[in-house]
Design a protein around this motif. Sequence first.
Motif, PDB file in Angstrom:
ATOM      1  N   LYS A 207     -15.057   2.731 -39.454  1.00 13.83           N
ATOM      2  CA  LYS A 207     -15.233   4.034 -38.817  1.00 13.83           C
ATOM      3  C   LYS A 207     -13.974   4.462 -38.087  1.00 13.83           C
ATOM      4  CE  LYS A 207     -19.711   5.483 -36.986  1.00 13.83           C
ATOM      5  NZ  LYS A 207     -20.729   5.027 -36.038  1.00 13.83           N
ATOM      6  N   TYR A 208     -13.302   3.484 -37.484  1.00 10.63           N
ATOM      7  CA  TYR A 208     -12.152   3.803 -36.629  1.00 10.63           C
ATOM      8  C   TYR A 208     -10.929   3.099 -37.190  1.00 10.63           C
ATOM      9  CZ  TYR A 208     -16.400   4.376 -33.929  1.00 10.63           C
ATOM     10  OH  TYR A 208     -17.666   4.697 -33.537  1.00 10.63           O
ATOM     11  N   PHE A 303     -10.911   8.844 -30.787  1.00 16.14           N
ATOM     12  CA  PHE A 303     -11.983   8.964 -31.777  1.00 16.14           C
ATOM     13  C   PHE A 303     -13.181   9.718 -31.182  1.00 16.14           C
ATOM     14  CE2 PHE A 303      -9.527   5.470 -33.669  1.00 16.14           C
ATOM     15  CZ  PHE A 303      -9.408   5.955 -34.959  1.00 16.14           C
ATOM     16  N   GLY A 304     -13.317   9.649 -29.865  1.00 13.82           N
ATOM     17  CA  GLY A 304     -14.296  10.473 -29.157  1.00 13.82           C
ATOM     18  C   GLY A 304     -15.754  10.110 -29.398  1.00 13.82           C
ATOM     19  N   ASP A 305     -16.003   8.986 -30.013  1.00  8.44           N
ATOM     20  CA  ASP A 305     -17.365   8.572 -30.339  1.00  8.44           C
ATOM     21  C   ASP A 305     -17.947   7.775 -29.166  1.00  8.44           C
ATOM     22  OD1 ASP A 305     -19.501   8.263 -31.959  1.00  8.44           O
ATOM     23  OD2 ASP A 305     -18.322   7.614 -33.700  1.00  8.44           O
ATOM     24  N   GLN A 306     -19.118   8.189 -28.671  1.00  9.65           N
ATOM     25  CA  GLN A 306     -19.677   7.517 -27.493  1.00  9.65           C
ATOM     26  C   GLN A 306     -19.916   6.033 -27.745  1.00  9.65           C
ATOM     27  OE1 GLN A 306     -19.692   9.293 -24.647  1.00  9.65           O
ATOM     28  NE2 GLN A 306     -20.025   7.288 -23.690  1.00  9.65           N
ATOM     29  N   GLU A 307     -20.326   5.717 -28.958  1.00  4.53           N
ATOM     30  CA  GLU A 307     -20.598   4.330 -29.329  1.00  4.53           C
ATOM     31  C   GLU A 307     -19.344   3.464 -29.130  1.00  4.53           C
ATOM     32  OE1 GLU A 307     -22.173   4.065 -33.403  1.00  4.53           O
ATOM     33  OE2 GLU A 307     -21.262   2.076 -33.470  1.00  4.53           O
ATOM     34  N   LEU A 308     -18.203   3.997 -29.575  1.00  2.00           N
ATOM     35  CA  LEU A 308     -16.942   3.261 -29.428  1.00  2.00           C
ATOM     36  C   LEU A 308     -16.503   3.197 -27.967  1.00  2.00           C
ATOM     37  CD1 LEU A 308     -14.416   1.892 -30.752  1.00  2.00           C
ATOM     38  CD2 LEU A 308     -13.398   4.163 -30.895  1.00  2.00           C
TER      39      LEU A 308
END
Length: 531
Positions: A207-208, A303-308
């Motif tokens: 994903k990243y 990446f701005g993804d809350q999970e990350l």
Amino acid sequence: PQRWKQEVLKKYPKKVAKKREKSIVVHDGAEVLQKIQANVRTIPGIITQRGCTYAGCKGVVLGPTRDIVNLVHGPIGCSFYAWLTRRNQTLPPTPESENFMNYCFSTDMQDSNIVFGGEIKLKQAVREVFEIFKPKSIGIFSTCPVGLIGDDVHAVAREMKEELGINIFGFSCEGYKGVSQSAGHHIANNALMKHVIGLRDEAPKGKYKVNMLGEYNIGGDAFELERIFEKCGLTLISSFSGNSTIEQFERAHMADLNVVMCHRSINYVAEMMEKKFGIPWFKVNFIGAEATAKSLRKIAEYFGDQELIDRVEEVIAEEMVIVKKELEVIYPHTQGKLAMMFVGGSRAHHYQELFTELGMSTIAAGYEFGHRDDYEGRRVIPTIQIDADSRNIEELTIEADETRFNPRITEERKAELESKGCGFNDYEGMMVDMAKGALVIDDLSHYEMEKLIEAYHPDVFCAGIKEKYCVQKMGIPLKQLHSYDYGGPYAGFGGAVNFYKDIDMIVNTSIWKMIKAPWEAEPVIEAEFAV
Ligand code: CFM
Ligand code: HCA
């Protein structure tokens, strides 16, 4: 520090003093940084710490890659020098996997090759390498005589590529090509861009997807960073060039972000990949636990993804428990001690973070071959005067790839991230992080080094193997920040802990104060005369 500077300059001949004066800055602490002279020729007669352009290209940038055969076209001494003298490590996936790093490949040029030309011998060497090792790729590195006699390594590479059907490319990285290793970095970056990056449109899923640029796996630093990246859920597409393979370079354009550790050696690739493929880059620093945490947060924010973002926070919290526990014990031993650092083109800055964590201050620092932007920040680049030596190094014209250019983020998103401190295409340089009154010295001479030690008696002096024993004989411990004195890793969280422990030992041992050569203690020579 001003007095120190004047006293040192007084000892030089007038013309030399005039030149050195501009490379020695007493940091005045003002917001507008002072100008420092850098990336200019070393004055003949001065003992410099610097190495050559070939060292920067062959040894530093390409050296850590395990499955390219690095064939040196030149006299054997150049190869011997570059043979395993840097402590970058590699971990092939299986014991049978290709790993040429511990070999030394050379055409062993002789006088007759200098007189009659060495291209035939070079072709023979390439064929021999192919026959014995069947590598995926061969890099040919020019040393000084190659340029002087005019052997065309690029023509040989093209011909051999055709004949053998593998990727073969040449580097015009003759030692004298630039004023230091730095020119070799640029030459290496150009050839990687021309001949390797973008050849393979496939990459591991993730994903990243990130490339790590300017990390050379000295003392296993890259292993620690790979561990942290994996724990955070980041996918490392390629690494330039610690623990890397040529396949990683070929697929580097598949990543969505370039993070740059040592900008001095690899900012050219970062810039070119952004133009050609639309991959943004920013600067990170994984030297120091706080710096590591900050860099990881920056990547997560991108990446701005809350999970990350959450995962990164969890990892930081977990790792920091161990770091803080160690620091609690060590800090009282190291607090208030003084360090000096004269290394390469980025570590003299990065390692100041680790010393700050130990409560130590860096009272003098400088690079061997940094440019003004490495001291004063990237914003000064347009004001740097390009001299004949820099003009000598090819500047590639890069255009957007017709089919594969894909800006990973919009301009608006970039601006938003900038406002949150992501700072794309930028670095601040060493000087902003230094205290008022600190000495900033470019291309430190041996004489200046001795005078620094005499005047300031630092608790630790950080440099390389050429300086090590001279400094230690003066009763001051020297910590090698190139090879880590065969210790490390020092990057990431685990690395920070290793560094705290090593520095604690170094600055608190009393052995250095006891140093006295036997003849100093008792100046007597005893001998028996036999006939
Ligand atoms: Fe970058 Fe390096 Fe360095 Fe460097 Fe070097 Fe090195 Fe260095 Mo030695 S690429 S500038 S040319 S961080 S080899 S791994 S340790 S001088 S400070
Ligand atoms: C180089 C390599 C070097 C040398 C280190 C040293 C390295 O510049 O050619 O002088 O101890 O890191 O191995 O910088």
